[in-house]
Design a protein around this motif. Structure first.
Motif, PDB file in Angstrom:
ATOM      1  N   HIS A  42      23.543   8.884  -9.176  1.00 56.60           N
ATOM      2  CA  HIS A  42      22.113   8.889  -8.902  1.00 56.60           C
ATOM      3  C   HIS A  42      21.833   9.499  -7.540  1.00 56.60           C
ATOM      4  O   HIS A  42      22.606   9.332  -6.602  1.00 56.60           O
ATOM      5  CB  HIS A  42      21.560   7.462  -8.914  1.00 56.60           C
ATOM      6  CG  HIS A  42      21.732   6.772 -10.224  1.00 56.60           C
ATOM      7  ND1 HIS A  42      22.870   6.080 -10.548  1.00 56.60           N
ATOM      8  CD2 HIS A  42      20.911   6.692 -11.289  1.00 56.60           C
ATOM      9  CE1 HIS A  42      22.745   5.589 -11.767  1.00 56.60           C
ATOM     10  NE2 HIS A  42      21.572   5.944 -12.243  1.00 56.60           N
ATOM     11  N   THR A  43      20.716  10.183  -7.462  1.00 63.80           N
ATOM     12  CA  THR A  43      20.204  10.627  -6.175  1.00 63.80           C
ATOM     13  C   THR A  43      19.049   9.693  -5.843  1.00 63.80           C
ATOM     14  O   THR A  43      18.086   9.608  -6.598  1.00 63.80           O
ATOM     15  CB  THR A  43      19.705  12.081  -6.238  1.00 63.80           C
ATOM     16  OG1 THR A  43      20.808  12.911  -6.620  1.00 63.80           O
ATOM     17  CG2 THR A  43      19.163  12.529  -4.889  1.00 63.80           C
ATOM     18  N   LEU A  44      19.180   8.983  -4.745  1.00 62.75           N
ATOM     19  CA  LEU A  44      18.186   7.985  -4.366  1.00 62.75           C
ATOM     20  C   LEU A  44      17.543   8.363  -3.041  1.00 62.75           C
ATOM     21  O   LEU A  44      18.209   8.883  -2.143  1.00 62.75           O
ATOM     22  CB  LEU A  44      18.842   6.604  -4.252  1.00 62.75           C
ATOM     23  CG  LEU A  44      19.534   6.117  -5.523  1.00 62.75           C
ATOM     24  CD1 LEU A  44      20.359   4.874  -5.241  1.00 62.75           C
ATOM     25  CD2 LEU A  44      18.518   5.849  -6.614  1.00 62.75           C
ATOM     26  N   VAL A  45      16.262   8.087  -2.925  1.00 60.04           N
ATOM     27  CA  VAL A  45      15.515   8.355  -1.702  1.00 60.04           C
ATOM     28  C   VAL A  45      14.963   7.033  -1.189  1.00 60.04           C
ATOM     29  O   VAL A  45      14.378   6.271  -1.951  1.00 60.04           O
ATOM     30  CB  VAL A  45      14.350   9.337  -1.967  1.00 60.04           C
ATOM     31  CG1 VAL A  45      13.498   9.511  -0.722  1.00 60.04           C
ATOM     32  CG2 VAL A  45      14.875  10.670  -2.468  1.00 60.04           C
ATOM     33  N   CYS A  46      15.162   6.769   0.082  1.00 62.35           N
ATOM     34  CA  CYS A  46      14.612   5.568   0.708  1.00 62.35           C
ATOM     35  C   CYS A  46      13.523   5.981   1.679  1.00 62.35           C
ATOM     36  O   CYS A  46      13.736   6.855   2.523  1.00 62.35           O
ATOM     37  CB  CYS A  46      15.695   4.811   1.473  1.00 62.35           C
ATOM     38  SG  CYS A  46      17.005   4.163   0.444  1.00 62.35           S
ATOM     39  N   VAL A  47      12.373   5.357   1.574  1.00 61.37           N
ATOM     40  CA  VAL A  47      11.275   5.635   2.485  1.00 61.37           C
ATOM     41  C   VAL A  47      11.391   4.661   3.652  1.00 61.37           C
ATOM     42  O   VAL A  47      11.242   3.452   3.484  1.00 61.37           O
ATOM     43  CB  VAL A  47       9.913   5.481   1.784  1.00 61.37           C
ATOM     44  CG1 VAL A  47       8.778   5.737   2.761  1.00 61.37           C
ATOM     45  CG2 VAL A  47       9.832   6.419   0.583  1.00 61.37           C
ATOM     46  N   LEU A  48      11.684   5.197   4.832  1.00 62.40           N
ATOM     47  CA  LEU A  48      11.842   4.379   6.033  1.00 62.40           C
ATOM     48  C   LEU A  48      10.575   4.471   6.856  1.00 62.40           C
ATOM     49  O   LEU A  48       9.976   5.533   6.972  1.00 62.40           O
ATOM     50  CB  LEU A  48      13.029   4.873   6.862  1.00 62.40           C
ATOM     51  CG  LEU A  48      14.350   5.028   6.113  1.00 62.40           C
ATOM     52  CD1 LEU A  48      15.430   5.517   7.054  1.00 62.40           C
ATOM     53  CD2 LEU A  48      14.755   3.728   5.463  1.00 62.40           C
ATOM     54  N   SER A  49      10.194   3.355   7.451  1.00 60.65           N
ATOM     55  CA  SER A  49       8.968   3.376   8.244  1.00 60.65           C
ATOM     56  C   SER A  49       9.064   2.342   9.351  1.00 60.65           C
ATOM     57  O   SER A  49       9.648   1.279   9.170  1.00 60.65           O
ATOM     58  CB  SER A  49       7.759   3.057   7.357  1.00 60.65           C
ATOM     59  OG  SER A  49       7.897   1.751   6.819  1.00 60.65           O
TER      60      SER A  49
ATOM     61  N   ALA B  87       2.244   6.567  -6.785  1.00 60.52           N
ATOM     62  CA  ALA B  87       1.238   7.368  -7.493  1.00 60.52           C
ATOM     63  C   ALA B  87       1.551   8.858  -7.369  1.00 60.52           C
ATOM     64  O   ALA B  87       1.473   9.607  -8.354  1.00 60.52           O
ATOM     65  CB  ALA B  87      -0.156   7.066  -6.949  1.00 60.52           C
ATOM     66  N   TYR B  88       1.922   9.298  -6.175  1.00 57.99           N
ATOM     67  CA  TYR B  88       2.234  10.717  -5.978  1.00 57.99           C
ATOM     68  C   TYR B  88       3.474  11.119  -6.768  1.00 57.99           C
ATOM     69  O   TYR B  88       3.465  12.132  -7.478  1.00 57.99           O
ATOM     70  CB  TYR B  88       2.430  11.020  -4.483  1.00 57.99           C
ATOM     71  CG  TYR B  88       2.881  12.440  -4.266  1.00 57.99           C
ATOM     72  CD1 TYR B  88       1.976  13.492  -4.334  1.00 57.99           C
ATOM     73  CD2 TYR B  88       4.221  12.729  -4.042  1.00 57.99           C
ATOM     74  CE1 TYR B  88       2.395  14.811  -4.172  1.00 57.99           C
ATOM     75  CE2 TYR B  88       4.647  14.043  -3.880  1.00 57.99           C
ATOM     76  CZ  TYR B  88       3.734  15.072  -3.942  1.00 57.99           C
ATOM     77  OH  TYR B  88       4.151  16.372  -3.789  1.00 57.99           O
ATOM     78  N   ILE B  89       4.537  10.328  -6.630  1.00 62.80           N
ATOM     79  CA  ILE B  89       5.799  10.670  -7.313  1.00 62.80           C
ATOM     80  C   ILE B  89       5.606  10.694  -8.828  1.00 62.80           C
ATOM     81  O   ILE B  89       6.045  11.619  -9.505  1.00 62.80           O
ATOM     82  CB  ILE B  89       6.919   9.677  -6.934  1.00 62.80           C
ATOM     83  CG1 ILE B  89       7.254   9.774  -5.442  1.00 62.80           C
ATOM     84  CG2 ILE B  89       8.165   9.888  -7.794  1.00 62.80           C
ATOM     85  CD1 ILE B  89       7.927  11.037  -5.009  1.00 62.80           C
ATOM     86  N   LYS B  90       4.941   9.679  -9.376  1.00 62.86           N
ATOM     87  CA  LYS B  90       4.758   9.626 -10.837  1.00 62.86           C
ATOM     88  C   LYS B  90       3.864  10.764 -11.344  1.00 62.86           C
ATOM     89  O   LYS B  90       4.028  11.227 -12.465  1.00 62.86           O
ATOM     90  CB  LYS B  90       4.185   8.272 -11.263  1.00 62.86           C
ATOM     91  CG  LYS B  90       5.182   7.138 -11.192  1.00 62.86           C
ATOM     92  CD  LYS B  90       6.334   7.331 -12.170  1.00 62.86           C
ATOM     93  CE  LYS B  90       7.238   6.112 -12.188  1.00 62.86           C
ATOM     94  NZ  LYS B  90       8.369   6.268 -13.107  1.00 62.86           N
TER      95      LYS B  90
ATOM     96  N   GLY C 100       0.808  -1.212   0.000  1.00 64.34           N
ATOM     97  CA  GLY C 100       0.000   0.000   0.000  1.00 64.34           C
ATOM     98  C   GLY C 100       0.842   1.264   0.000  1.00 64.34           C
ATOM     99  O   GLY C 100       0.527   2.228  -0.708  1.00 64.34           O
ATOM    100  N   MET C 101       1.911   1.275   0.790  1.00 67.78           N
ATOM    101  CA  MET C 101       2.780   2.454   0.822  1.00 67.78           C
ATOM    102  C   MET C 101       3.443   2.659  -0.537  1.00 67.78           C
ATOM    103  O   MET C 101       3.543   3.780  -1.025  1.00 67.78           O
ATOM    104  CB  MET C 101       3.850   2.332   1.904  1.00 67.78           C
ATOM    105  CG  MET C 101       4.705   3.580   2.013  1.00 67.78           C
ATOM    106  SD  MET C 101       6.081   3.441   3.147  1.00 67.78           S
ATOM    107  CE  MET C 101       5.239   3.215   4.683  1.00 67.78           C
ATOM    108  N   LEU C 102       3.864   1.576  -1.164  1.00 70.54           N
ATOM    109  CA  LEU C 102       4.477   1.665  -2.487  1.00 70.54           C
ATOM    110  C   LEU C 102       3.483   2.254  -3.495  1.00 70.54           C
ATOM    111  O   LEU C 102       3.839   3.124  -4.291  1.00 70.54           O
ATOM    112  CB  LEU C 102       4.942   0.281  -2.950  1.00 70.54           C
ATOM    113  CG  LEU C 102       5.537   0.184  -4.350  1.00 70.54           C
ATOM    114  CD1 LEU C 102       6.792   1.045  -4.477  1.00 70.54           C
ATOM    115  CD2 LEU C 102       5.847  -1.269  -4.675  1.00 70.54           C
TER     116      LEU C 102
END
Length: 198
Positions: free
Chosen positions: A131-138, A19-22, A12-14
């Motif tokens: 590359h600039t990469l972002v990791c979503v931590l939860s 959806a927001y990022i795209k 669900g988080m993915l």
């Protein structure tokens, strides 16, 4: 700097973050991450339909789902560029890395993005420089009893091996030749039969 990729656990988080990022930055690559023993989204996207799993691992219990949600799957079909699976050892190493940098102890499911990001960098050979990469931590909801397991598995400086070798002079040196130049820090042996030791 332009963000090249966002790593996030598969579910669900993915779907929501993808959806927001795209919608706002369509050029950004969305990379989903599943544990290797709970690859629900990975298999479903490969098969083009929600694919139930017969078994799920429970180490990353927040993502241990036998059947992923239909709506999340449909969204991920449109927004996810790539899925990566990671082992429990890679998740443990990611938990350790995040703790070393931030003093935050993530739960295994919350560390999926870091483990996946490290795997992606390794598999693409980019070393993260281009590359600039972002990791979503939860999630920091880790069971205290799992901390010892995480600590042991995250230590890549030592590896425990179990071998069966002939009970004769020189057998240990044959084993050592196979692992050289790595060092042996501890050795325990027991005779399991007249001809074998383990």
């Amino acid at each position: 700097r332009r963000v090249h990729g966002v790593c996030c656990g598969g579910g669900g988080m993915l779907a929501g973050i993808g959806a927001y990022i795209k919608a706002t930055y369509p050029q950004v690559k969305i990379i989903g991450v599943n544990p290797v023993d709970s690859p629900g989204m990975t298999l479903s996207l490969q098969n083009g339909k929600v694919t139930p799993l017969d078994f799920v691992g429970t180490f990353a219990d927040g993502t241990a789902i036998k059947v992923i949600g239909q709506h999340g799957f449909e969204v991920c079909q449109h927004v996810v560029d790539e899925m990566i699976t990671v082992s429990a050892d890679e998740i443990c190493a990611a938990i350790k890395d995040v703790f070393a940098e931030t003093r935050v102890v993530l739960e295994p499911s919350g560390a999926l993005a870091v483990a996946g990001c490290k795997r992606w960098i390794e598999s693409t050979g980019s070393k993260g420089k281009d590359h600039t990469l972002v990791c979503v931590l939860s999630g920091a909801n880790i069971d205290f009893d799992k901390l010892r397991f995480v600590s042991e598995r995250a230590d890549t400086s030592e590896t425990l091996l179990s071998v069966i070798m002939p009970e004769r002079p020189g057998s240990f040196f044959q084993v050592y030749d196979a692992i050289y130049p790595r060092q042996v820090t501890e050795f325990a042996c027991r005779q399991s039969s007249e001809t074998l030791a383990d």
